[in-house]
Design a protein around this motif. Structure first.
Motif, PDB file in Angstrom:
ATOM      1  N   ALA A   1      -6.347  -3.064  -4.648  1.00  0.00           N
ATOM      2  CA  ALA A   1      -6.785  -4.102  -5.600  1.00  0.00           C
ATOM      3  C   ALA A   1      -6.356  -3.787  -7.037  1.00  0.00           C
ATOM      4  N   PRO A   2      -6.630  -2.593  -7.574  1.00  0.00           N
ATOM      5  CA  PRO A   2      -6.160  -2.329  -8.935  1.00  0.00           C
ATOM      6  C   PRO A   2      -4.632  -2.331  -9.053  1.00  0.00           C
ATOM      7  N   HIS A   3      -3.968  -1.972  -7.964  1.00  0.00           N
ATOM      8  CA  HIS A   3      -2.500  -1.947  -8.013  1.00  0.00           C
ATOM      9  C   HIS A   3      -1.879  -3.347  -7.905  1.00  0.00           C
ATOM     10  N   THR A   4      -2.703  -4.360  -7.625  1.00  0.00           N
ATOM     11  CA  THR A   4      -2.205  -5.747  -7.576  1.00  0.00           C
ATOM     12  C   THR A   4      -3.087  -6.637  -8.464  1.00  0.00           C
ATOM     13  N   ALA A   5      -3.649  -6.034  -9.508  1.00  0.00           N
ATOM     14  CA  ALA A   5      -4.624  -6.756 -10.337  1.00  0.00           C
ATOM     15  C   ALA A   5      -3.985  -7.885 -11.132  1.00  0.00           C
ATOM     16  N   ASN A   6      -2.680  -7.819 -11.374  1.00  0.00           N
ATOM     17  CA  ASN A   6      -2.008  -8.934 -12.042  1.00  0.00           C
ATOM     18  C   ASN A   6      -0.595  -9.091 -11.474  1.00  0.00           C
ATOM     19  N   GLY A   7       0.068 -10.140 -11.920  1.00  0.00           N
ATOM     20  CA  GLY A   7       1.382 -10.467 -11.367  1.00  0.00           C
ATOM     21  C   GLY A   7       2.413  -9.367 -11.588  1.00  0.00           C
TER      22      GLY A   7
ATOM     23  N   LEU B   1       2.029  -6.065 -12.064  1.00  0.00           N
ATOM     24  CA  LEU B   1       1.776  -4.891 -11.211  1.00  0.00           C
ATOM     25  C   LEU B   1       2.200  -5.187  -9.774  1.00  0.00           C
ATOM     26  N   THR B   2       1.859  -6.386  -9.305  1.00  0.00           N
ATOM     27  CA  THR B   2       2.152  -6.757  -7.917  1.00  0.00           C
ATOM     28  C   THR B   2       3.654  -6.819  -7.670  1.00  0.00           C
ATOM     29  N   LEU B   3       4.362  -7.498  -8.582  1.00  0.00           N
ATOM     30  CA  LEU B   3       5.800  -7.689  -8.353  1.00  0.00           C
ATOM     31  C   LEU B   3       6.571  -6.378  -8.417  1.00  0.00           C
ATOM     32  N   GLU B   4       6.102  -5.468  -9.266  1.00  0.00           N
ATOM     33  CA  GLU B   4       6.812  -4.195  -9.373  1.00  0.00           C
ATOM     34  C   GLU B   4       6.782  -3.448  -8.031  1.00  0.00           C
ATOM     35  N   ILE B   5       5.603  -3.344  -7.428  1.00  0.00           N
ATOM     36  CA  ILE B   5       5.556  -2.609  -6.154  1.00  0.00           C
ATOM     37  C   ILE B   5       6.127  -3.451  -5.004  1.00  0.00           C
ATOM     38  N   ALA B   6       6.099  -4.788  -5.149  1.00  0.00           N
ATOM     39  CA  ALA B   6       6.705  -5.646  -4.117  1.00  0.00           C
ATOM     40  C   ALA B   6       8.227  -5.479  -4.122  1.00  0.00           C
ATOM     41  N   ASN B   7       8.812  -5.378  -5.307  1.00  0.00           N
ATOM     42  CA  ASN B   7      10.277  -5.221  -5.375  1.00  0.00           C
ATOM     43  C   ASN B   7      10.721  -3.889  -4.764  1.00  0.00           C
ATOM     44  N   TYR B   8       9.938  -2.834  -4.992  1.00  0.00           N
ATOM     45  CA  TYR B   8      10.264  -1.556  -4.329  1.00  0.00           C
ATOM     46  C   TYR B   8      10.270  -1.758  -2.806  1.00  0.00           C
ATOM     47  N   LEU B   9       9.284  -2.516  -2.328  1.00  0.00           N
ATOM     48  CA  LEU B   9       9.164  -2.727  -0.877  1.00  0.00           C
ATOM     49  C   LEU B   9      10.356  -3.529  -0.344  1.00  0.00           C
ATOM     50  N   PHE B  10      10.681  -4.634  -1.001  1.00  0.00           N
ATOM     51  CA  PHE B  10      11.791  -5.454  -0.502  1.00  0.00           C
ATOM     52  C   PHE B  10      13.083  -4.629  -0.472  1.00  0.00           C
ATOM     53  N   ASP B  11      13.288  -3.798  -1.497  1.00  0.00           N
ATOM     54  CA  ASP B  11      14.488  -2.942  -1.517  1.00  0.00           C
ATOM     55  C   ASP B  11      14.483  -1.963  -0.345  1.00  0.00           C
ATOM     56  N   ALA B  12      13.330  -1.356  -0.090  1.00  0.00           N
ATOM     57  CA  ALA B  12      13.242  -0.376   1.002  1.00  0.00           C
ATOM     58  C   ALA B  12      13.570  -1.039   2.342  1.00  0.00           C
ATOM     59  N   VAL B  13      13.103  -2.280   2.513  1.00  0.00           N
ATOM     60  CA  VAL B  13      13.371  -3.002   3.769  1.00  0.00           C
ATOM     61  C   VAL B  13      14.870  -3.312   3.878  1.00  0.00           C
ATOM     62  N   ARG B  14      15.457  -3.725   2.768  1.00  0.00           N
ATOM     63  CA  ARG B  14      16.916  -3.997   2.785  1.00  0.00           C
ATOM     64  C   ARG B  14      17.696  -2.728   3.103  1.00  0.00           C
TER      65      ARG B  14
ATOM     66  N   THR C   1       0.845  -1.201   0.000  1.00  0.00           N
ATOM     67  CA  THR C   1       0.000   0.000   0.000  1.00  0.00           C
ATOM     68  C   THR C   1       0.878   1.248   0.000  1.00  0.00           C
ATOM     69  N   VAL C   2       1.855   1.272   0.894  1.00  0.00           N
ATOM     70  CA  VAL C   2       2.757   2.432   0.933  1.00  0.00           C
ATOM     71  C   VAL C   2       3.496   2.534  -0.400  1.00  0.00           C
ATOM     72  N   SER C   3       3.901   1.386  -0.931  1.00  0.00           N
ATOM     73  CA  SER C   3       4.671   1.377  -2.175  1.00  0.00           C
ATOM     74  C   SER C   3       3.889   2.063  -3.294  1.00  0.00           C
ATOM     75  N   TYR C   4       2.611   1.688  -3.478  1.00  0.00           N
ATOM     76  CA  TYR C   4       1.877   2.344  -4.568  1.00  0.00           C
ATOM     77  C   TYR C   4       1.540   3.787  -4.210  1.00  0.00           C
ATOM     78  N   LEU C   5       1.272   4.064  -2.922  1.00  0.00           N
ATOM     79  CA  LEU C   5       0.925   5.448  -2.548  1.00  0.00           C
ATOM     80  C   LEU C   5       2.044   6.418  -2.902  1.00  0.00           C
ATOM     81  N   ILE C   6       3.304   5.994  -2.657  1.00  0.00           N
ATOM     82  CA  ILE C   6       4.408   6.953  -2.859  1.00  0.00           C
ATOM     83  C   ILE C   6       5.109   6.805  -4.219  1.00  0.00           C
ATOM     84  N   HIS C   7       4.776   5.727  -4.974  1.00  0.00           N
ATOM     85  CA  HIS C   7       5.348   5.590  -6.323  1.00  0.00           C
ATOM     86  C   HIS C   7       4.328   5.846  -7.419  1.00  0.00           C
ATOM     87  N   ARG C   8       3.062   5.715  -7.121  1.00  0.00           N
ATOM     88  CA  ARG C   8       2.043   5.791  -8.159  1.00  0.00           C
ATOM     89  C   ARG C   8       1.029   6.911  -7.900  1.00  0.00           C
ATOM     90  N   THR C   9       0.603   7.054  -6.648  1.00  0.00           N
ATOM     91  CA  THR C   9      -0.517   7.969  -6.379  1.00  0.00           C
ATOM     92  C   THR C   9      -0.028   9.403  -6.285  1.00  0.00           C
TER      93      THR C   9
END
Ligand SMILES: NC(=O)c1ccc[n+]([C@@H]2O[C@H](COP(=O)([O-])OP(=O)(O)OC[C@H]3O[C@@H](n4cnc5c(N)ncnc54)[C@H](OP(=O)(O)O)[C@@H]3O)[C@@H](O)[C@H]2O)c1
Length: 322
Positions: free
Chosen positions: A265-271, A273-286, A126-134
């Protein structure tokens, strides 16, 4: 037989019951998951209480982590034994086992354990799409994040800080204000006793903020619009205190404001879209964003966990072990 939390009516936390359920088989394009950890999210409260309509009886919950036990016809890219997570519908994460569409699974990196993943996937994406997309804040901006000590809020404050943004955050108590100072929130405001909008104008020398990220809703709607800068964006993404009223165009005109009501939901509507914002998240955690799992329960004790979340008695993430 496996167990799950089922509801037969929507209502108070006590409608949730730990029951035996039949073994499941994955359908076409689905996997069967043996779940190890389940994240608690505010959307679970809406599903349980009737804020969102569900076909009953139902199993609630939108985030889980586990091992693939079986795969259905037509599944590609994952195999039995893989460790994966997922976010969003169909509801049904409050269960020992469940089926889920294979395409939207998130493979988990080895450096992120199951509990950590269940504490961060839905909130962090959620944070990932809020600050990269919204609304993409720039280094040097000062922004307002409501419920800064919550699950979404605590990840958001750290991530924004990591990007050079100054964060003003609202919180419900002195104790929460002390906590968020250590998690990227430069200016905590206790909005239960201070006028947060006036305080934001003071902090920004009368300019206001370019964006308000609002997961609280009704109780902060007016103040959020009032403390936006010219051309500012009001992002309402939740309703912990109730839904906001319809936003009138006239309320935006004086400062040419923007309003948006995004959803995961729209930001994770397919694989993809989901992986793109998930990768931003994993990087931020690292790179240092911490996922604080401050509350842990067994899934069978979901009633207690919901009571605490609705009573504003939690900070950071809550995770169920299964
Ligand atoms: N649209 C999306 O894509 C999306 C995705 C995920 C989450 N969300 C939304 O984001 C928000 C935060 O979700 P979360 O799971 O991380 O929850 P959370 O922030 O951990 O918990 C909600 C927080 O809201 C604050 N709050 C203010 N007024 C409240 C009230 N009347 N009743 C209960 N809480 C109140 C409380 O913090 P204080 O005591 O500090 O005020 C509480 O701790 C929720 O509204 C959720 O629906 C939206």
């Amino acid at each position: 037989m496996p167990h799950a939390i089922h509801i037969h009516n929507q209502g108070a936390p006590e409608v949730m019951q730990w029951v035996e359920v039949p073994d499941l088989q994955p359908g076409t394009s689905e996997v069967l998951l043996r779940q190890t950890a389940v994240g608690l999210n505010y959307i679970d409260v809406y599903q349980r209480s009737g804020g969102y309509k569900l076909d009953l009886p139902a199993c609630i919950g939108m985030e889980g982590v586990g091992i693939i036990d079986a795969i259905g016809d037509g599944v590609e890219g994952v195999k039995v034994g893989d460790r994966v997570g997922y976010v969003m519908g169909p509801p049904g994460s409050y269960a020992e086992q469940r089926v889920y569409p294979a395409e939207r699974l998130i493979p988990l990196p080895a450096d992120i354990n199951d509990t950590q993943a269940a504490g961060m996937l839905l909130k962090g994406l959620t944070v990932s799409y809020l600050i990269h997309r919204t609304f993409v804040p720039q280094a040097g901006d000062t922004v307002l994040m409501h419920a800064a000590a919550g699950g979404v809020g605590m990840i958001a404050c750290q991530w924004l800080k990591q990007r050079g943004v100054t964060v003003i955050g609202t919180v419900g108590s002195e104790e929460k204000a002390e906590i968020v100072k250590n998690y990227g929130c430069d200016y905590p405001i206790i909005y239960t006793r201070e006028n947060f909008s006036e305080r934001v104008m003071e902090i920004t020398d009368g300019e206001g903020v370019p964006v308000v990220y609002d997961g609280v809703g009704a109780s902060v709607h007016d103040g959020s619009l009032a403390c936006l800068a010219r051309f500012g964006t009001y992002v309402n993404f939740g309703a912990a205190s109730g839904h906001i009223p319809p936003v009138a165009g006239a309320a935006l005109a004086g400062r040419s404001l923007y309003f948006t009501r995004p959803g995961l939901a729209p930001h994770t509507a397919n694989g993809n879209l989901t992986l793109e914002i998930a990768n931003y998240l994993f990087d931020a955690v690292r790179q240092g964003v911490k996922v604080e799992i401050n509350h842990k329960y067994e899934l069978r004790n979901a009633v207690e966990a919901h009571r605490a979340l609705e009573a504003r008695a939690t900070t950071g993430s809550t995770v169920f072990s299964v």
